[in-house]
Motif scaffolding. Structure first.
Motif, mmCIF file in Angstrom:
data_model
loop_
_atom_site.group_PDB
_atom_site.id
_atom_site.type_symbol
_atom_site.label_atom_id
_atom_site.label_comp_id
_atom_site.label_asym_id
_atom_site.label_seq_id
_atom_site.Cartn_x
_atom_site.Cartn_y
_atom_site.Cartn_z
ATOM 1 N N ARG A 152 0.728 -1.227 -0.059
ATOM 2 C CA ARG A 152 0.008 0.096 -0.016
ATOM 3 C C ARG A 152 0.684 1.117 -0.026
ATOM 4 N NH1 ARG A 152 -3.167 -3.081 3.906
ATOM 5 N NH2 ARG A 152 -2.081 -2.182 5.457
ATOM 6 N N GLU A 153 1.899 1.246 0.767
ATOM 7 C CA GLU A 153 2.822 2.413 0.959
ATOM 8 C C GLU A 153 3.403 2.685 -0.324
ATOM 9 O OE1 GLU A 153 6.030 1.580 3.803
ATOM 10 O OE2 GLU A 153 4.415 1.998 5.616
ATOM 11 N N HIS A 154 3.972 1.598 -1.119
ATOM 12 C CA HIS A 154 4.588 1.858 -2.593
ATOM 13 C C HIS A 154 3.642 2.371 -3.519
ATOM 14 C CE1 HIS A 154 8.557 -0.649 -1.906
ATOM 15 N NE2 HIS A 154 8.288 0.290 -1.031
ATOM 16 N N ARG A 155 2.579 1.630 -3.550
ATOM 17 C CA ARG A 155 1.349 2.145 -4.349
ATOM 18 C C ARG A 155 1.158 3.661 -4.163
ATOM 19 N NH1 ARG A 155 -2.298 -1.156 -7.020
ATOM 20 N NH2 ARG A 155 -1.894 -3.680 -6.835
ATOM 21 N N ALA A 156 0.445 3.925 -3.008
ATOM 22 C CA ALA A 156 0.321 5.209 -2.586
ATOM 23 C C ALA A 156 1.444 6.472 -3.385
ATOM 24 C CB ALA A 156 0.045 5.466 -1.409
ATOM 25 N N GLU A 157 2.792 5.939 -2.936
ATOM 26 C CA GLU A 157 3.847 6.957 -3.206
ATOM 27 C C GLU A 157 3.930 7.036 -4.681
ATOM 28 O OE1 GLU A 157 7.272 9.703 -2.734
ATOM 29 O OE2 GLU A 157 5.264 9.084 -1.752
ATOM 30 N N ALA A 158 3.881 5.766 -5.419
ATOM 31 C CA ALA A 158 4.158 5.692 -6.786
ATOM 32 C C ALA A 158 2.746 6.581 -7.500
ATOM 33 C CB ALA A 158 3.878 4.427 -7.361
ATOM 34 N N ASP A 183 1.130 -8.264 -6.242
ATOM 35 C CA ASP A 183 1.705 -7.587 -5.065
ATOM 36 C C ASP A 183 3.031 -7.662 -5.022
ATOM 37 O OD1 ASP A 183 -0.780 -6.842 -4.119
ATOM 38 O OD2 ASP A 183 -1.231 -8.180 -2.592
ATOM 39 N N ASP A 184 3.482 -8.835 -5.524
ATOM 40 C CA ASP A 184 5.069 -9.342 -5.541
ATOM 41 C C ASP A 184 5.856 -8.079 -6.025
ATOM 42 O OD1 ASP A 184 7.217 -10.610 -4.672
ATOM 43 O OD2 ASP A 184 7.276 -11.604 -6.631
ATOM 44 N N TYR A 185 5.345 -7.590 -7.057
ATOM 45 C CA TYR A 185 6.077 -6.383 -7.924
ATOM 46 C C TYR A 185 6.259 -5.267 -6.838
ATOM 47 C CZ TYR A 185 6.647 -2.489 -11.203
ATOM 48 O OH TYR A 185 6.976 -1.372 -11.836
ATOM 49 N N PHE A 186 5.169 -4.771 -6.223
ATOM 50 C CA PHE A 186 5.108 -3.730 -5.510
ATOM 51 C C PHE A 186 6.026 -3.870 -4.141
ATOM 52 C CE2 PHE A 186 1.575 -3.258 -8.048
ATOM 53 C CZ PHE A 186 1.476 -1.602 -8.355
ATOM 54 N N LEU A 187 6.205 -5.268 -3.733
ATOM 55 C CA LEU A 187 7.220 -5.181 -2.876
ATOM 56 C C LEU A 187 8.730 -5.112 -3.203
ATOM 57 C CD1 LEU A 187 5.945 -8.739 -1.095
ATOM 58 C CD2 LEU A 187 6.168 -6.363 0.046
ATOM 59 N N ARG A 188 9.100 -5.632 -4.664
ATOM 60 C CA ARG A 188 10.515 -5.596 -4.880
ATOM 61 C C ARG A 188 10.772 -4.281 -5.622
ATOM 62 N NH1 ARG A 188 10.129 -11.395 -7.629
ATOM 63 N NH2 ARG A 188 12.067 -10.654 -8.135
ATOM 64 N N TYR A 189 10.040 -3.303 -5.653
ATOM 65 C CA TYR A 189 10.366 -2.290 -6.501
ATOM 66 C C TYR A 189 10.119 -1.020 -5.674
ATOM 67 C CZ TYR A 189 11.390 -4.979 -10.650
ATOM 68 O OH TYR A 189 12.215 -5.817 -11.711
ATOM 69 N N SER A 190 10.971 -0.130 -5.823
ATOM 70 C CA SER A 190 10.678 1.195 -5.106
ATOM 71 C C SER A 190 9.655 2.110 -5.822
ATOM 72 C CB SER A 190 11.884 2.134 -5.034
ATOM 73 O OG SER A 190 12.275 2.490 -6.199
ATOM 74 N N ALA A 191 9.040 2.952 -5.195
ATOM 75 C CA ALA A 191 7.996 3.981 -5.925
ATOM 76 C C ALA A 191 8.492 4.501 -7.160
ATOM 77 C CB ALA A 191 7.429 5.068 -4.682
ATOM 78 N N ALA A 192 9.810 5.072 -6.889
ATOM 79 C CA ALA A 192 10.472 5.612 -8.151
ATOM 80 C C ALA A 192 10.578 4.891 -9.131
ATOM 81 C CB ALA A 192 11.853 6.371 -7.565
ATOM 82 N N GLU A 193 10.995 3.549 -9.203
ATOM 83 C CA GLU A 193 11.132 2.585 -10.055
ATOM 84 C C GLU A 193 9.708 2.139 -10.797
ATOM 85 O OE1 GLU A 193 15.158 -0.078 -8.829
ATOM 86 O OE2 GLU A 193 13.007 -0.254 -7.637
ATOM 87 N N ILE A 194 8.762 2.080 -9.836
ATOM 88 C CA ILE A 194 7.446 1.846 -10.332
ATOM 89 C C ILE A 194 6.893 3.045 -11.106
ATOM 90 C CG2 ILE A 194 5.173 1.686 -9.382
ATOM 91 C CD1 ILE A 194 6.207 0.318 -6.854
ATOM 92 N N THR A 195 7.060 4.182 -10.696
ATOM 93 C CA THR A 195 6.708 5.288 -11.684
ATOM 94 C C THR A 195 7.392 5.369 -12.948
ATOM 95 O OG1 THR A 195 6.460 6.736 -9.586
ATOM 96 C CG2 THR A 195 6.921 7.896 -11.579
#
Length: 911
Positions: free
Chosen positions: A647-653, A676-688
């Motif tokens: 949830r934290e990574h999704r919100a920040e991205a 969900d595994d993707y959002f665990l292993r990548y940072s918000a900046a990478e997801i963006t």
């Protein structure tokens, strides 16, 4: 002039050679054949003498005597009449000292009398005769380095070049008029060029520069017997200065002049003879002038010198330990003698101010010295006090030579009674609490043999090598480098090197705890057993004996016991997994333990092998430290759940993407497909970064390849978005290896839509980050070409394992790796929580390894989900997280056996 070489060895019959050659002038074809035969037979006899343990001095001087005979014979036959009065044949350099190893260069000076112009006589007949002579020497198989100069030319060049002047100092007349030779000696004498003081200063600068080439340590894995610190050149340096200052002909003259004791002279000669033996053996083994003690030769030489494996002590390690201890002793003698020379040459005419320090020591000309020769006998604790005084007084440049000798002569006083003395224990701990000078003084203590005497467990690791490519220094040298790295964290002038480490260091309650952990972390190496466990026990006993509180002593012991765990966790586990972080945080207990261990780990890796430390490892350890710190602050009883992190990574991205013109519906659908595994292993900046690029891509853009610098992770990121294909990992890693790139991390995510997201962190082969736009474009073009046509690149099952690793990857493995064969291991464990199989592959590192393993996965229908890449010198320890084609763990024995056999075959080791 150096005395002519003498030897009891009978290498050839001089009278018989005279008879065979006759008295006729000139060198004919039959003469050439005869000389070759004599030289060949003598060299073979020299080898036999060496194999039968003839004294090395006899061998070295014997070869010089042999060459003398041959050259004088040849010289006498080159002239149609007795040689002209204006020419002489002179041995210079090492040959001038009558020191010749089997393949040493034979340095000659053909000296001509001065012409009115001061240049070489242009006499054509003379030049032709000289050329004929030199050519003859090469034709019979001698490695000759020669020059043809007049006396004036020699003088002029020697004035300009200290090396030429040094070579001429060792000149020895072989043939020709003595009066011409004496004219040369007079012209390059101390009265005309290079006065003693200038000569000494120039040779000191030369030695410093030479030592810099070898990182100022004699303890490199592949040392240079001749040029490295503590090597033969350092002994020659002493001889040159003695010759220039005293007119000495031999090193023993230093005893006469009270610069060496008889015992020190014997140690110097014993060290020289051992290095001569090693160099002689190297020349015979390689059949060339080889002065590097390469891995290729170390095992063979250990066997030659009679060493055998003894339990945990390998023969090669025993041999190299003797080598390192020899050059350490020679280093000590070199330092003491140069200090003696400095006092006798530089300060001879100066009235040095004497400043009292205490009743045991005084400063004379910014060098500390004992007030009298009985200081250490009356006050044994002064053997430690002198180093504390040097640390407290940075204006002091070092120790007077006479006091160095006193320290060396009184090391026997450091016994159990000495170690139990409260004054000694206090002095040692006080040194570790100093704001400056700790590294310098610990190094000086080790150099003088005091540190090993005070800490016998440290004395055991002096010169102890680890025969691998991961540890590039002996254990004692590595330990002192580690302490130096720790000290740099403490000093403001180095804060920009490792800002996080410098910041963390400021939070330490007691820096000496860290230094003690550094001193003891590898202290049990070479004993057998777990060195971390054994070292932890040693550290605990030492700390309690030196008055540390039980808590502090236990902390030092804990650090020693666990000094490898942070590196192992960062490089071998998935630190994006909150449960991995929580498990590591539980082991740390609190922030104090974490802070100490983080600093110790960074300093340890950097001191192990400078070429293996890179920005990627720095970022990996920093990520683990910061993630663990957050977990500790949150509380071990309140762990961060995976769902919360997602949830934290999704919100920040989403916040970072809010200003980009993206289709919200498409973004939501993409994120649902990723899981969900993707959002665990990548940072918000990478997801963006990924999301914006994927949503903007057209079908024609696939496979989508993105490349960018990632300073935060210390490398370059390659992101590939493509339809999931079994060949993707093998093709990609093979192409990267072909371009000379190193993959340090790989993350693979397969979306529900059938697309895969692969991210590779890469560095240049040197360990440096990619800093060229052209290089990044080259990577993009190569990957695009290979992924667009994978069938032209993919490896085939029908090809042999040897061909496979040559396959698309044509880069050669390092030379040294062939000397460290590692049996390939393939181990399987189950990752129950994530329902994956962990495949551990341990093997020799080599170009194309990842590609070969990827091919094996493809052949066996294994799907790669993630990878942790770790290389330790020649040893690759790679972790792969895989499933079967249905995304289930591979657990049955038959499938695991099939996969193991395929990997072993592809890596050139059939099961």
């Amino acid at each position: 002039m150096p005395p002519p070489p003498t030897s009891k060895l009978k290498l050839f019959d001089s009278e018989a050679l005279h008879i065979k050659l006759g008295d006729q002038p000139g060198i004919e074809a039959h003469t050439l054949k005869l000389y070759r035969s004599v030289l060949y037979d003598a060299n073979q006899l020299l080898r036999e003498y060496f194999q039968n343990d003839a004294p090395i001095t006899e061998l070295v001087h014997g070869r010089a005597a042999l060459i003398d005979e041959l050259l004088v014979h040849a010289w006498s036959h080159i002239w149609p009449h007795p040689s002209p009065p204006g020419i002489a044949l002179i041995a210079v350099g090492g040959y001038g000292r009558a020191e010749l190893h089997p393949c040493s260069d034979i340095d000659l000076l053909i000296l001509l009398a001065d012409t009115p112009s001061g240049e070489v006589d242009p006499n054509t007949h003379l030049q032709q005769s000289i050329e004929k002579f030199v050519t003859f020497l090469w034709d019979i198989g001698l490695e000759v380095g020669h020059s043809v100069r007049s006396v004036s030319e020699c003088t002029r060049l020697a004035e300009q070049d200290i090396t030429i002047a040094t070579n001429l100092m060792e000149a020895r007349l072989l043939a020709g008029p003595d009066i011409l030779f004496q004219a040369l000696r007079d012209s390059v004498g101390v009265e005309h060029i290079w006065p003693t003081r200038q000569f000494f200063e120039a040779k000191c600068r030369e030695q410093i520069q030479r030592h810099h080439k070898y990182n100022d340590t004699a303890y490199n894995l592949e040392p240079n017997v001749k040029e490295g610190p503590g090597g033969l050149r350092d002994i020659q340096m002493i001889g040159w200065v003695a010759k220039r200052h005293f007119g000495a002909d031999t090193l023993h003259d230093l005893v006469t002049h009270n610069f060496l004791t008889e015992q020190e002279y014997e140690a110097l000669i014993a060290g020289q003879n051992f290095l001569w033996q090693v160099r002689f053996a190297l020349h015979i083994l390689t059949n060339r002038r080889e002065d590097r003690l390469l891995f290729d030769y170390q095992r063979t030489l250990a066997e030659r010198f009679g060493y055998l494996d003894d339990g945990p002590r390998m023969a090669v390690e025993q041999f190299m330990k003797r080598y390192y201890r020899t050059i350490m002793e020679l280093n000590r003698l070199n330092e003491m003698l140069l200090q003696h020379f400095q006092e006798a040459i530089i300060y001879a005419d100066q009235s040095l101010e004497i400043m009292p320090i205490n009743k045991r020591f005084q400063a004379r000309g910014n060098f500390i010295e004992a007030v009298h020769e009985h200081v250490f006998k009356r006050y044994p604790f002064a053997l430690l006090e002198v180093f504390l005084l040097l640390a407290e007084r940075p204006e002091l440049k070092g120790v007077r030579a006479s006091t160095i000798r006193l320290i060396r002569d009184h090391r026997y006083l450091i016994d159990d009674k000495f170690r139990a003395d409260l004054r000694c224990r206090t002095l040692f701990m006080e040194l570790l609490r100093q704001p400056n000078g700790i590294t310098h003084e610990l190094r000086r203590m080790n150099s003088y043999g005091v540190l090993g005497a005070y800490l016998p467990v440290f004395g055991n690791i002096v010169g102890q090598m680890q025969h691998d490519l991961f540890h590039v220094y002996t254990v004692d040298e590595h330990t002192l480098f580690l302490v130096r790295n720790l000290r740099r964290f403490a000093l403001p002038e180095f804060a920009d090197e490792f800002p996080l480490c410098s910041e963390v260091f400021q939070r330490l309650p007691k820096a000496e705890i860290l230094y003690l952990a550094g001193l003891f972390h590898d202290i049990a190496k070479g004993r057998g057993g777990d060195h971390s466990e054994l070292g932890a026990e040693d550290a605990l006993n030492f700390c309690l004996h030196h008055g540390l509180s039980p808590y502090d002593a236990q902390l030092v012991s804990w650090l020693v016991k666990n000094h490898l765990i942070m590196s192992s966790t960062a490089q071998r586990q998935d630190i994006s997994d909150p449960e991995v972080i929580m498990a590591f945080a539980a082991l740390m207990r609190d922030q104090i333990h974490l802070n100490y261990l983080y600093l110790l780990t960074v300093a340890d890796i950097r001191a192990t092998n400078t070429t293996l430390w890179n920005s990627w490892k720095a970022s990996l350890l920093a990520d683990l430290y910061l993630s663990t710190l957050r977990a500790l602050r949150r509380g071990l009883e309140n762990p961060l759940a995976q769902a919360e992190r997602v949830r934290e990574h999704r919100a920040e991205a989403r916040r970072l993407l809010q200003h980009k013109p993206l289709n919200e519906v498409a973004l939501t659908q993409l994120w649902q497909e990723l899981g969900d595994d993707y959002f665990l292993r990548y940072s918000a900046a990478e997801i963006t970064w990924h999301s914006a690029a994927i949503l903007a891509a057209e079908p024609a853009d696939l496979p989508l390849i993105l490349i960018r610098q990632n300073p935060q992770h210390g490398g370059t990121e390659v992101f590939i978005y493509a339809r999931d294909q079994d060949y993707l990992f093998a093709v990609t890693t093979g192409a990267l290896a072909q371009m000379g790139l190193t993959v340090v991390d790989a993350r693979i995510i397969t979306a529900n839509s059938g697309y895969t997201l692969n991210t590779y962190s890469i560095l240049e082969e040197s360990g440096q980050a990619i800093d060229s736009a052209y290089r990044m474009n080259e990577i993009f073009r190569t990957l695009k070409q290979q992924l667009d046509q994978p069938e032209t690149y993919a490896l085939r099952q029908t090809r042999s394992a040897a061909d496979l690793l040559k396959g698309p990857v044509s880069r050669r493995a390092q030379r040294q790796i062939s000397n460290f064969p590692i049996a390939t291991q393939v181990n399987f464990t189950l990752d129950e929580r994530n329902q994956r199989t962990i495949v551990e592959v341990i093997s020799n590192d080599r170009p194309g390894l990842l590609s070969a393993v990827g091919q094996a996965f493809m052949d066996c229908g294994a799907r790669l989900q993630n990878a942790k890449i770790a290389t330790f010198g020649a040893r690759a320890e790679d972790i792969f997280f895989v499933t079967d084609s249905q995304n289930r763990p591979i657990t049955d024995d038959a499938s695991q056996t099939q996969l193991r056999v395929r990997i072993l075959n592809y890596l050139g080791q059939p099961s």
